[in-house]
Design a protein around this motif. Structure first.
Motif, PDB file in Angstrom:
ATOM      1  N   ALA A 482      11.375  30.238   4.487  1.00 49.32           N
ATOM      2  CA  ALA A 482      12.435  29.902   5.435  1.00 49.32           C
ATOM      3  C   ALA A 482      13.405  28.909   4.793  1.00 49.32           C
ATOM      4  CB  ALA A 482      11.832  29.329   6.706  1.00 49.32           C
ATOM      5  N   ALA A 483      14.385  28.474   5.565  1.00 47.38           N
ATOM      6  CA  ALA A 483      15.375  27.532   5.055  1.00 47.38           C
ATOM      7  C   ALA A 483      15.896  26.668   6.197  1.00 47.38           C
ATOM      8  CB  ALA A 483      16.529  28.275   4.392  1.00 47.38           C
ATOM      9  N   VAL A 484      16.572  25.610   5.824  1.00 44.78           N
ATOM     10  CA  VAL A 484      17.252  24.734   6.777  1.00 44.78           C
ATOM     11  C   VAL A 484      18.683  24.542   6.311  1.00 44.78           C
ATOM     12  CG1 VAL A 484      17.333  22.462   7.861  1.00 44.78           C
ATOM     13  CG2 VAL A 484      15.119  23.512   7.357  1.00 44.78           C
ATOM     14  N   GLN A 485      19.627  24.709   7.214  1.00 45.67           N
ATOM     15  CA  GLN A 485      21.036  24.467   6.906  1.00 45.67           C
ATOM     16  C   GLN A 485      21.430  23.107   7.457  1.00 45.67           C
ATOM     17  OE1 GLN A 485      24.364  27.454   7.525  1.00 45.67           O
ATOM     18  NE2 GLN A 485      24.752  26.058   9.226  1.00 45.67           N
ATOM     19  N   LEU A 486      21.937  22.240   6.590  1.00 45.99           N
ATOM     20  CA  LEU A 486      22.307  20.881   6.983  1.00 45.99           C
ATOM     21  C   LEU A 486      23.819  20.708   6.905  1.00 45.99           C
ATOM     22  CD1 LEU A 486      19.607  18.861   4.991  1.00 45.99           C
ATOM     23  CD2 LEU A 486      19.520  19.563   7.391  1.00 45.99           C
ATOM     24  N   GLN A 487      24.398  20.271   8.019  1.00 46.94           N
ATOM     25  CA  GLN A 487      25.819  19.910   8.034  1.00 46.94           C
ATOM     26  C   GLN A 487      25.895  18.389   8.086  1.00 46.94           C
ATOM     27  OE1 GLN A 487      29.321  22.169   9.642  1.00 46.94           O
ATOM     28  NE2 GLN A 487      28.839  20.934  11.412  1.00 46.94           N
ATOM     29  N   VAL A 488      26.488  17.802   7.068  1.00 49.46           N
ATOM     30  CA  VAL A 488      26.512  16.345   6.931  1.00 49.46           C
ATOM     31  C   VAL A 488      27.917  15.848   7.237  1.00 49.46           C
ATOM     32  CG1 VAL A 488      25.942  14.409   5.419  1.00 49.46           C
ATOM     33  CG2 VAL A 488      24.766  16.605   5.130  1.00 49.46           C
ATOM     34  N   LEU A 489      28.041  15.014   8.262  1.00 50.15           N
ATOM     35  CA  LEU A 489      29.352  14.611   8.769  1.00 50.15           C
ATOM     36  C   LEU A 489      29.529  13.101   8.758  1.00 50.15           C
ATOM     37  CD1 LEU A 489      29.492  16.908  11.949  1.00 50.15           C
ATOM     38  CD2 LEU A 489      30.369  17.422   9.654  1.00 50.15           C
ATOM     39  N   GLU A 490      30.759  12.685   8.526  1.00 53.53           N
ATOM     40  CA  GLU A 490      31.131  11.289   8.723  1.00 53.53           C
ATOM     41  C   GLU A 490      31.203  10.993  10.221  1.00 53.53           C
ATOM     42  OE1 GLU A 490      31.376   8.946   6.627  1.00 53.53           O
ATOM     43  OE2 GLU A 490      31.737   9.850   4.651  1.00 53.53           O
ATOM     44  N   ALA A 491      31.406   9.740  10.557  1.00 57.88           N
ATOM     45  CA  ALA A 491      31.444   9.355  11.972  1.00 57.88           C
ATOM     46  C   ALA A 491      32.579  10.039  12.718  1.00 57.88           C
ATOM     47  CB  ALA A 491      31.579   7.832  12.085  1.00 57.88           C
ATOM     48  N   ASP A 492      33.647  10.418  12.008  1.00 60.86           N
ATOM     49  CA  ASP A 492      34.780  11.081  12.655  1.00 60.86           C
ATOM     50  C   ASP A 492      34.571  12.583  12.806  1.00 60.86           C
ATOM     51  OD1 ASP A 492      35.060  11.963  10.049  1.00 60.86           O
ATOM     52  OD2 ASP A 492      37.008  11.032   9.700  1.00 60.86           O
TER      53      ASP A 492
END
Length: 570
Positions: A482-492
């Protein structure tokens, strides 16, 4: 790259490159020994990893480099870009176009923007969006330079570049002149980055050679056949350009102020990040036939080219190679970044492996040397296509001059792309059939962009071909986990490009960086896909933000996409 020599002085290096083919290559993954064997083309093919869905998705783009005059720019494009232009969660597609080098805009074909419909299809919205630039296109960069929540688009050309501001309603406006980022010349790879840590995206533009049609001279192969010249024949390596974002919609050219003006090169590939673990971002430029550059991008003061000191300016034999595309990852999971630079046939695609004392050419231990040596490689990138836990690699190949033996008689420049399957300790093996598709396709590969186009949890590939058809390769690989998709965001809420992730997956330590800029003249999906192999989750993630702050997140179970937003950790 293999180029022809000028009529008045034929280049001995062309013949030397041909003689080197298959002569100094690694005998296998993890070995420092060499072999004279040719690549084994009889390896049992594996299940295919990709299916070309360009036509089925409504994209029938064909790159046009204009009439064949054997002028150098004809064989150098195009790049491609993947980005979410309308904030609907789908990746849209931007493709660079060429044209006739003797014309200036009028009657020229345009770049194309295709909107992702979310159902596996695209619609051409170029005219509506207003991004149909008619310059002789090379590459693109994506970033929200004005901090309004919408991604803007910067286009590089042979000639004046273009900055399109995203208005947020599906349209863009050309603000190049008012923003001050024309950067005329021959620009190639480019990227937005916040080098001075003020929260505003600055802009780096790699430049190739000082080219003019009037300076072209007849060039021929050693067989006397007309062909394209070597870039050094023009005696015009260029300095790159660095723009600082003022925060009022304009940029300031700080190339001289930051110390970049004294170093020249034939710049093609570009990647940036915190490569040497020192404060400030680092910018790596792959130069064609000249020493590469690694700029220590200090927030203040002059930058320093540390490529020679760090061990990534030249090959392990001390020679300048034909640098085209570039990417970096921590391939062997030792906590140090590794660089891969693509080159011409007769050379190899170079693996610079990171360590405590910098980078070292360990191509002979990569498992790729034999397989890469016959090809001229441009766009490159890595992703765990089959979710076995190891990063794989896609490389776009295509010649820049006629040479014997030809791989495909219908197109003297065409070659097969290559896929490499990741193994333990950062090693790789070539995947067959070549290119990862059921039918092997000969083309003149250039820019490659990576991203999850259909949002099904794996990484797809888009390939721009010089003088050929755009390919959209849907990932259909049989998954080993399996896999995990990570979306990494700044505070904005915008992608935290440049943030570094240290992840714990079982007993494994993995490091990744949020990136858009790498490969060749292309821009990518910044989401991070983590193949888990035999594991069922990412146990923990430590995010180092661009300003040095560290925040902990997790755990994240397999199969569920997750968002890591600054200020939302535990």
């Amino acid at each position: 790259m293999i180029f022809a020599a000028p009529q008045f002085a034929r280049h001995a290096c062309v013949a030397a490159s041909a003689l080197l083919l298959g002569s100094f290559v690694a005998s296998g993954c993890g070995s420092d020994e060499v072999s004279t064997q040719e690549p084994d083309a009889k390896t049992t093919p594996q299940d295919v990893w990709f299916e070309d869905v360009a036509v089925a998705s409504g994209v029938e783009f064909v790159h046009d480099f204009g009439p064949t005059r054997y002028w150098l720019p004809e064989v150098m494009g195009p790049g491609v870009g993947l980005f979410d232009m309308d904030n609907d969660g789908d990746l849209d597609l931007y493709v660079l176009q060429g044209g006739d080098l003797t014309l200036e805009g009028k009657g020229q074909p345009t770049n194309k923007l295709y909107e992702n419909q979310g159902d596996g299809t695209f619609v051409d919205v170029t005219a509506k969006a207003g991004v149909g630039d008619t310059g002789y296109g090379m590459g693109c960069a994506v970033g929200d330079y004005d901090s309004d929540g919408f991604l803007d688009l910067y286009v590089t050309n042979l000639g004046s570049n273009v900055l399109y501001r995203n208005l947020g309603d599906g349209t863009f406006v050309n603000v190049t002149a008012s923003a001050g980022v024309v950067a005329s010349g021959w620009s190639t790879s480019t990227g937005f980055l916040d080098f001075d840590s003020d929260g505003l995206l600055d802009l780096y533009v790699a430049q190739y050679v000082d080219w003019r049609a009037k300076d072209e001279k007849p060039c021929f192969t050693l067989r006397g056949v007309p062909s394209w010249c070597h870039p050094n024949n023009y005696r015009g390596p260029q300095r790159d350009v660095l723009y600082r974002n003022r925060g009022d919609g304009t940029f300031e050219d700080v190339t001289v102020e930051r110390g970049l003006s004294g170093v020249y090169g034939n710049g093609l590939g570009l990647v940036w990040g915190q490569l040497d673990k020192k404060p400030g971002l680092d910018v790596y430029v792959a130069n064609d036939g000249m020493a590469n550059q690694l700029w220590s991008g200090k927030p203040e003061g002059k930058w320093e080219d540390r490529a020679l000191l760090m061990g990534c300016a030249l090959s392990g034999e001390g020679t300048a190679e034909a640098g085209m595309g570039v990417c970096f990852e921590d391939l062997n999971r030792d906590g140090n970044w590794d660089l891969v630079v693509t080159h011409m046939s007769g050379e190899t695609n170079t693996f610079y492996m990171g360590g405590q004392r910098g980078l070292k050419d360990k191509t002979s231990r990569s498992g790729t040397a034999i397989a890469s040596q016959p090809y001229t490689s441009f766009g490159v990138g890595m992703a765990d296509f089959n979710h076995d836990g190891y990063l794989d690699m896609y490389v776009a190949n295509g010649r820049v001059a006629d040479s014997i033996p030809r791989m495909f008689n219908d197109d003297i420049l065409a070659e097969l792309d290559q896929v490499y399957r990741g193994l333990e300790e950062g090693c790789m093996e070539e995947f067959l059939p070549r290119g990862g598709t059921k039918t092997e396709v000969y083309a003149v590969g250039r820019g490659v962009a990576f991203g999850d186009i259909d949002n099904d949890g794996d990484v797809d590939v888009v390939v721009g071909n010089c003088g050929g058809t755009l390919r959209i390769l849907r990932n259909v690989a049989k998954k080993s986990g399996a896999a995990v998709q990570l979306q990494v965001l700044e505070a904005d809420g915008l992608p935290a490009v440049g943030a570094v992730l240290h992840m714990k997956v079982g007993d494994e330590n993995r490091m990744r960086q949020v990136q858009r800029t790498s490969s060749y003249c292309s821009s990518h999906d910044p989401r991070i896909h983590v193949g888990l192999g035999a594991h069922s989750s990412i146990d923990s993630v430590s995010v180092t933000w661009l300003d040095g702050e560290v925040e902990a997140f997790g755990p994240f179970p397999a199969g569920k996409p997750a968002t890591l937003k600054r200020g939302g950790g535990r």
